[in-house]
Design a protein around this motif. Structure first.
Motif, mmCIF file in Angstrom:
data_model
loop_
_atom_site.group_PDB
_atom_site.id
_atom_site.type_symbol
_atom_site.label_atom_id
_atom_site.label_comp_id
_atom_site.label_asym_id
_atom_site.label_seq_id
_atom_site.Cartn_x
_atom_site.Cartn_y
_atom_site.Cartn_z
ATOM 1 N N PRO A 4 37.631 20.799 100.505
ATOM 2 C CA PRO A 4 36.658 21.734 100.313
ATOM 3 C C PRO A 4 35.517 20.982 99.599
ATOM 4 C CG PRO A 4 38.498 21.602 98.387
ATOM 5 C CD PRO A 4 38.852 20.791 99.788
ATOM 6 N N PRO A 5 34.251 21.596 99.963
ATOM 7 C CA PRO A 5 33.071 20.814 99.104
ATOM 8 C C PRO A 5 33.168 20.621 97.625
ATOM 9 C CG PRO A 5 32.856 23.247 99.771
ATOM 10 C CD PRO A 5 33.981 22.939 100.382
ATOM 11 N N ARG A 6 32.619 19.538 97.467
ATOM 12 C CA ARG A 6 32.797 19.046 96.112
ATOM 13 C C ARG A 6 31.770 20.136 95.214
ATOM 14 N NH1 ARG A 6 33.124 14.398 92.765
ATOM 15 N NH2 ARG A 6 32.992 15.224 90.751
ATOM 16 N N SER A 7 32.233 20.736 93.886
ATOM 17 C CA SER A 7 31.524 21.117 93.200
ATOM 18 C C SER A 7 31.255 20.371 91.852
ATOM 19 C CB SER A 7 32.430 22.539 92.646
ATOM 20 O OG SER A 7 31.694 23.239 91.678
ATOM 21 N N TRP A 8 29.786 20.453 91.610
ATOM 22 C CA TRP A 8 29.380 19.811 90.490
ATOM 23 C C TRP A 8 29.113 20.525 89.577
ATOM 24 C CZ3 TRP A 8 28.913 14.683 91.388
ATOM 25 C CH2 TRP A 8 28.990 14.141 92.653
ATOM 26 N N ARG A 9 29.551 21.457 89.173
ATOM 27 C CA ARG A 9 29.487 22.394 87.998
ATOM 28 C C ARG A 9 29.958 21.741 86.731
ATOM 29 N NH1 ARG A 9 32.567 27.903 89.691
ATOM 30 N NH2 ARG A 9 34.269 26.149 90.207
ATOM 31 N N GLU A 10 30.936 21.100 86.709
ATOM 32 C CA GLU A 10 31.413 20.362 85.495
ATOM 33 C C GLU A 10 30.548 19.254 84.994
ATOM 34 O OE1 GLU A 10 35.269 19.043 86.695
ATOM 35 O OE2 GLU A 10 36.093 21.237 86.619
ATOM 36 N N GLU A 11 30.230 18.350 85.982
ATOM 37 C CA GLU A 11 28.985 17.749 85.657
ATOM 38 C C GLU A 11 27.907 18.337 85.320
ATOM 39 O OE1 GLU A 11 30.900 17.580 88.241
ATOM 40 O OE2 GLU A 11 31.965 15.449 88.542
ATOM 41 N N ILE A 12 27.320 19.305 85.840
ATOM 42 C CA ILE A 12 25.981 19.917 85.254
ATOM 43 C C ILE A 12 26.139 20.396 83.946
ATOM 44 C CG2 ILE A 12 24.571 21.997 85.617
ATOM 45 C CD1 ILE A 12 25.216 21.528 88.839
ATOM 46 N N ALA A 13 27.519 21.148 83.476
ATOM 47 C CA ALA A 13 27.606 21.594 82.265
ATOM 48 C C ALA A 13 27.705 20.668 81.185
ATOM 49 C CB ALA A 13 28.977 22.237 82.281
ATOM 50 N N VAL A 14 28.364 19.330 81.536
ATOM 51 C CA VAL A 14 28.299 18.132 80.556
ATOM 52 C C VAL A 14 26.879 17.797 80.220
ATOM 53 C CG1 VAL A 14 29.042 15.821 80.294
ATOM 54 C CG2 VAL A 14 30.821 17.631 81.056
#
Length: 244
Positions: A4-14
């Motif tokens: 699945p395409p990588r989600s960067w939500r966690e990195e963005i949140a940090v």
């Protein structure tokens, strides 16, 4: 199946939490040690003093010559030149370094805690007020640089040990990162001990610990030699004053 395409939500949140925890200090002027080591320290006001940075103690006279942090001093000088001495450039650099450290905590957490645990740990790290002094003062960027290098080093070590053993090239990279950290701030000299603790406590044992340490011994010996060289350089520059 395709991944699945990588989600960067966690990195963005940090990153967002790291910046939100820091941005209140953006308009601040120089304070405390920044006044002496940045604003009034002619050595860091241009890059022509590079030789002095390498061959003189961290604190200029008349302060005690007991510290040696040439990389930290050079990074301060670089920012001073880029920003023409304005505090703003130091604030921005500190905040970006802090966000990078929080991302490195996230990466290490993923190897140790799983996805959810890593996010919780990284967000807590990013928001925790214990880091205020490291982020608010320009001269404490050394804390952030050492933390970043150490986290990257330990995480990369764990990645390698998940499938094999470090190569000579890997140990060379580790040694370079180690020396860079040690010449940024002194507490980085304990990095080899952290790597040994990582091997003993965090690596899935495929062999008895004594066998593993014997096989990895040459690499750790190389790290020790690199650390000894940095310590000798420090001792020479400080004329034997190493109590700092």
């Amino acid at each position: 199946r395709r991944d699945p395409p990588r989600s960067w939500r966690e990195e963005i949140a940090v990153v967002v939490v790291s910046l939100l925890a820091s941005l209140a200090g953006l308009p601040n002027q120089f304070a405390f040690d920044d006044v002496l080591l940045v604003q009034q320290n002619a050595r860091v006001h241009d890059l022509a003093h590079f030789r002095e940075i390498l061959t003189q103690p961290y604190w200029p006279p008349p302060f005690n010559p007991e510290l040696y942090r040439p990389i930290a001093t050079f990074i301060v000088a670089l920012q001073y030149v880029i920003g023409d001495g304005a505090p703003l450039i130091f604030r921005l650099a500190s905040y970006l370094l802090y966000a990078a450290v929080a991302l490195a905590v996230l990466a290490l957490g993923r190897r140790l805690l799983g996805a959810r645990g890593a996010v919780v740990a990284a967000l807590l790290f990013a928001a925790h007020p214990v880091h205020v002094e490291a982020v608010a003062l320009a001269v404490n960027q050394g804390e952030l640089i050492v933390a970043l290098l150490t986290l990257l080093l330990v995480t990369h070590y764990l990645e390698i040990r998940a499938t094999g053993e470090p190569s000579r090239t890997d140990w060379g990279v580790f040694a370079a990162m180690y020396v860079a950290a040690a010449l940024t701030k002194e507490h980085a000299f304990v990095v080899p001990a952290l790597l040994i603790a990582t091997e003993v406590l965090l690596v899935t044992p495929e062999r008895p610990i004594a066998t593993r340490l014997k096989r990895l011994g040459p690499g750790f010996a190389a790290l020790s030699v690199a650390g000894l060289a940095a310590l000798m350089l420090r001792t020479v520059v400080l004329a034997g004053r190493v109590s700092g």
